[in-house]
Design a protein around this motif. Sequence first.
Motif, mmCIF file in Angstrom:
data_model
loop_
_atom_site.group_PDB
_atom_site.id
_atom_site.type_symbol
_atom_site.label_atom_id
_atom_site.label_comp_id
_atom_site.label_asym_id
_atom_site.label_seq_id
_atom_site.Cartn_x
_atom_site.Cartn_y
_atom_site.Cartn_z
ATOM 1 N N PHE A 180 -38.055 -70.859 22.665
ATOM 2 C CA PHE A 180 -37.304 -69.701 21.976
ATOM 3 C C PHE A 180 -36.160 -69.210 22.801
ATOM 4 O O PHE A 180 -34.997 -68.897 22.425
ATOM 5 C CB PHE A 180 -38.188 -68.734 21.451
ATOM 6 N N ILE A 181 -36.348 -68.831 24.003
ATOM 7 C CA ILE A 181 -35.541 -68.456 25.074
ATOM 8 C C ILE A 181 -34.180 -69.440 25.397
ATOM 9 O O ILE A 181 -33.221 -69.101 25.336
ATOM 10 C CB ILE A 181 -36.152 -68.167 26.495
ATOM 11 N N PHE A 182 -34.524 -70.604 25.492
ATOM 12 C CA PHE A 182 -33.515 -71.660 25.740
ATOM 13 C C PHE A 182 -32.620 -71.657 24.603
ATOM 14 O O PHE A 182 -31.293 -71.870 24.925
ATOM 15 C CB PHE A 182 -34.174 -72.976 25.969
ATOM 16 N N TYR A 183 -33.180 -71.649 23.430
ATOM 17 C CA TYR A 183 -32.192 -71.840 22.381
ATOM 18 C C TYR A 183 -31.408 -70.383 21.706
ATOM 19 O O TYR A 183 -30.767 -70.564 20.834
ATOM 20 C CB TYR A 183 -32.959 -72.483 21.015
ATOM 21 N N ASP A 184 -31.823 -69.321 22.427
ATOM 22 C CA ASP A 184 -31.154 -67.952 22.008
ATOM 23 C C ASP A 184 -29.568 -68.188 22.376
ATOM 24 O O ASP A 184 -29.014 -68.508 23.667
ATOM 25 C CB ASP A 184 -31.593 -66.925 22.934
ATOM 26 N N PRO A 185 -28.860 -67.832 21.429
ATOM 27 C CA PRO A 185 -27.372 -68.133 21.556
ATOM 28 C C PRO A 185 -26.778 -67.057 22.824
ATOM 29 O O PRO A 185 -25.790 -67.703 23.275
ATOM 30 C CB PRO A 185 -26.705 -67.682 20.309
ATOM 31 N N TYR A 186 -27.433 -66.012 22.563
ATOM 32 C CA TYR A 186 -26.741 -65.135 23.758
ATOM 33 C C TYR A 186 -26.872 -65.602 25.303
ATOM 34 O O TYR A 186 -26.033 -65.703 26.059
ATOM 35 C CB TYR A 186 -27.256 -63.664 23.673
ATOM 36 N N LEU A 187 -28.295 -65.907 25.447
ATOM 37 C CA LEU A 187 -28.387 -66.553 26.757
ATOM 38 C C LEU A 187 -27.909 -67.576 26.862
ATOM 39 O O LEU A 187 -27.336 -68.021 28.138
ATOM 40 C CB LEU A 187 -29.889 -66.905 26.838
ATOM 41 N N ASN A 188 -27.722 -68.520 25.844
ATOM 42 C CA ASN A 188 -27.024 -69.977 26.003
ATOM 43 C C ASN A 188 -25.644 -69.870 26.490
ATOM 44 O O ASN A 188 -24.957 -70.484 27.190
ATOM 45 C CB ASN A 188 -27.180 -70.926 24.891
ATOM 46 N N LEU A 189 -24.919 -68.870 25.738
ATOM 47 C CA LEU A 189 -23.471 -68.610 25.984
ATOM 48 C C LEU A 189 -23.263 -67.906 27.402
ATOM 49 O O LEU A 189 -22.361 -68.322 28.220
ATOM 50 C CB LEU A 189 -22.912 -67.732 25.090
ATOM 51 N N GLY A 190 -24.110 -67.052 27.903
ATOM 52 C CA GLY A 190 -24.180 -66.551 29.096
ATOM 53 C C GLY A 190 -24.201 -67.712 30.095
ATOM 54 O O GLY A 190 -23.461 -67.697 31.196
ATOM 55 N N LEU A 191 -25.014 -68.496 30.133
ATOM 56 C CA LEU A 191 -25.547 -69.805 30.996
ATOM 57 C C LEU A 191 -24.218 -70.472 31.145
ATOM 58 O O LEU A 191 -23.624 -71.019 32.267
ATOM 59 C CB LEU A 191 -26.566 -70.603 30.689
ATOM 60 N N GLN A 192 -23.719 -71.032 29.936
ATOM 61 C CA GLN A 192 -22.521 -71.893 29.935
ATOM 62 C C GLN A 192 -21.130 -71.223 30.425
ATOM 63 O O GLN A 192 -20.401 -71.903 31.382
ATOM 64 C CB GLN A 192 -22.073 -71.930 28.511
ATOM 65 N N ASN A 193 -20.746 -69.800 30.459
ATOM 66 C CA ASN A 193 -19.786 -69.108 31.044
ATOM 67 C C ASN A 193 -20.103 -69.246 32.630
ATOM 68 O O ASN A 193 -19.207 -69.282 33.232
ATOM 69 C CB ASN A 193 -19.726 -67.657 30.316
ATOM 70 N N PHE A 194 -21.422 -68.892 32.922
ATOM 71 C CA PHE A 194 -21.584 -68.737 34.330
ATOM 72 C C PHE A 194 -21.324 -70.131 35.167
ATOM 73 O O PHE A 194 -20.667 -70.141 36.189
ATOM 74 C CB PHE A 194 -23.008 -68.582 34.445
ATOM 75 N N PHE A 195 -21.835 -71.107 34.542
ATOM 76 C CA PHE A 195 -21.677 -72.489 35.129
ATOM 77 C C PHE A 195 -20.374 -73.118 34.985
ATOM 78 O O PHE A 195 -19.689 -73.598 35.885
ATOM 79 C CB PHE A 195 -22.663 -73.576 34.726
ATOM 80 N N HIS A 196 -19.235 -72.618 33.864
ATOM 81 C CA HIS A 196 -18.148 -73.190 33.881
ATOM 82 C C HIS A 196 -17.325 -72.290 34.535
ATOM 83 O O HIS A 196 -16.124 -73.119 35.225
ATOM 84 C CB HIS A 196 -17.534 -73.029 32.297
ATOM 85 N N ASN A 197 -17.426 -71.028 34.870
ATOM 86 C CA ASN A 197 -16.806 -70.397 35.799
ATOM 87 C C ASN A 197 -16.686 -70.710 37.382
ATOM 88 O O ASN A 197 -15.854 -70.499 38.132
ATOM 89 C CB ASN A 197 -16.991 -68.987 35.818
ATOM 90 N N LYS A 198 -17.833 -71.683 37.738
ATOM 91 C CA LYS A 198 -17.957 -72.170 38.937
ATOM 92 C C LYS A 198 -17.379 -73.290 39.191
ATOM 93 O O LYS A 198 -17.342 -73.976 40.396
ATOM 94 C CB LYS A 198 -19.339 -72.179 39.291
ATOM 95 N N GLY A 199 -16.643 -73.988 38.230
ATOM 96 C CA GLY A 199 -15.933 -75.297 38.157
ATOM 97 C C GLY A 199 -16.538 -76.385 37.275
ATOM 98 O O GLY A 199 -17.382 -76.181 36.727
ATOM 99 N N TYR A 200 -15.630 -77.206 37.164
ATOM 100 C CA TYR A 200 -15.766 -78.299 36.374
ATOM 101 C C TYR A 200 -16.973 -79.203 36.668
ATOM 102 O O TYR A 200 -17.827 -79.372 35.618
ATOM 103 C CB TYR A 200 -14.670 -79.394 36.451
ATOM 104 N N GLU A 201 -17.433 -79.464 37.961
ATOM 105 C CA GLU A 201 -18.510 -80.024 38.175
ATOM 106 C C GLU A 201 -19.924 -79.267 38.028
ATOM 107 O O GLU A 201 -20.944 -79.986 37.188
ATOM 108 C CB GLU A 201 -18.563 -80.633 39.737
ATOM 109 N N TYR A 202 -19.865 -78.106 38.028
ATOM 110 C CA TYR A 202 -21.096 -77.500 37.652
ATOM 111 C C TYR A 202 -21.176 -77.241 36.099
ATOM 112 O O TYR A 202 -22.293 -77.365 35.685
ATOM 113 C CB TYR A 202 -21.021 -75.832 38.201
#
Length: 498
Positions: A125-147
């Motif tokens: 339920f936590i993993f599929y939460d859209p707000y959390l998922n968007l936050g993780l995507q933005n966090f890793f994409h901001n660190k670079g392409y490889e992340y």
Amino acid sequence: MIYLSLILILYALAMTYTRLKNVSTLYLYMMIASWLVSFFSYLFYLSNFNVYFIAIREFYNFSPGSWNRLVLENFDSMLLIRLLNGSILLFCFSFLMFSVSFTLSRHKVRFYMYAVFILGFVVQFIFYDPYLNLGLQNFFHNKGYEYGKLYHSISNNLDRFFLLFKYVTMSLSFFILLHYLVQNYKVRFIRRYTIYHMMCLLPIAAIHWMMFSWAPDLLVKATFIPDHPNFLMPQIKNLALRLNIVPILSFIALGAMIFTFSRYKTLEQLDHNANEDIVKKMRTASLGVKAFTHSVKNHLLAIRSEAEFLREKLADDPEALYSLKLILNSCADSYEMIDNASDKLSTISLKLTVCRLHVPVEAALAKLTSAEQAVPIEVIRLSKNKVRMDQKHITEVCYNIMINAIEALRGRSNGQITIRIEDQDTWGCIAIADNGPGIAPEHKHDVFSPFFTTKSTSTNWGVGLSYCHKIVTAHDGKIELGDAEGNGTVFKIFLPLT
């Protein structure tokens, strides 16, 4: 399709509302509620894209006007994703817990056995939460392409794992029920209820798989503009390819569910009516016995008084005294038989104590005379658990059934009685079997009715098994008549374990 589903839901509620305190019923309601939430969340989410109208119309019988109304509502997609994924996870959890609560007792299940699945569903339920998922995507994409690429790979693998977890959970539910069925197959009432539960769950699982085989899913994707994520459409291409048969299968599945609920309710009603029928017969018999015994006792009293008068008058006649002694003994025996029959049909108060299952069996064996003990009796003790019982009355129940078995074996050189004491899930079972001639099929329905007997002896009034049924059901137990392996008869007494 929508209307048929709503009719089914209302029918299911009508069939089960009287069992709200039953844990299995609560999980069934959770399944129904989660199915409703996931169904409407799914429709509202698709309406935001204004796509798949042909598929939706064919499958859910939506009119163009209704669909256009949904499209114009502009629902909150983030909320709908959370409701959709959460309700699907709740459905799977309720599906599993329904099977567990029905098959396993609270004495056998520990919290850590639930904790694995509870933790698994919470993590999902936590993993599929859209707000959390968007936050993780933005966090890793901001660190670079490889992340970002690494996160995408991990996310896809976790999504596959959780989808597998979902199907393992639902498969495990059926495995639990199947194992329970095989383990308790010889217990008729457990076998019937388990089969009906499996028949009920199978179409529910089939409909859920047809609608949500892809779910839960990550339906949101981050973009370069943080406040404008990209909402993904569910993968229902396979559903569209099967549109010609999905409605047919759905109608068949829903029809099977309605039939199952009907038969399940009918099964409970039949058991209830059978017990009520025996209770009514016993009440009627009790009233008849009271009137009958009052009249007979008056006649016996007159006979005994005259016999005692003659005994004084003929004190010098040995032959007359011998005959008068027989008359007085017959009067005493008749008094005792009448009192026993009346006692067994009258209201009985129980004094419950906790004791092991083998205690009343051994007490009943001790009551047998040496002539009755001539029949070989084997006792197999496989249970060490305890039940709450009135030891005196359960002893009498076992004794009555043993006497019936001994009488059935009269004249047989190879007669054998086997008493098996064991546990059947949450029930303690005392099975008393003989290898006698058995009971004719046309008589099996009447064996627990008062004054029904196939024996021609003057000492048998046909109230013993009625008494047994009365005592066992008063303990919230069950008594079953069945055929022993090969030939013969087996009576099984089920009492709830403490």
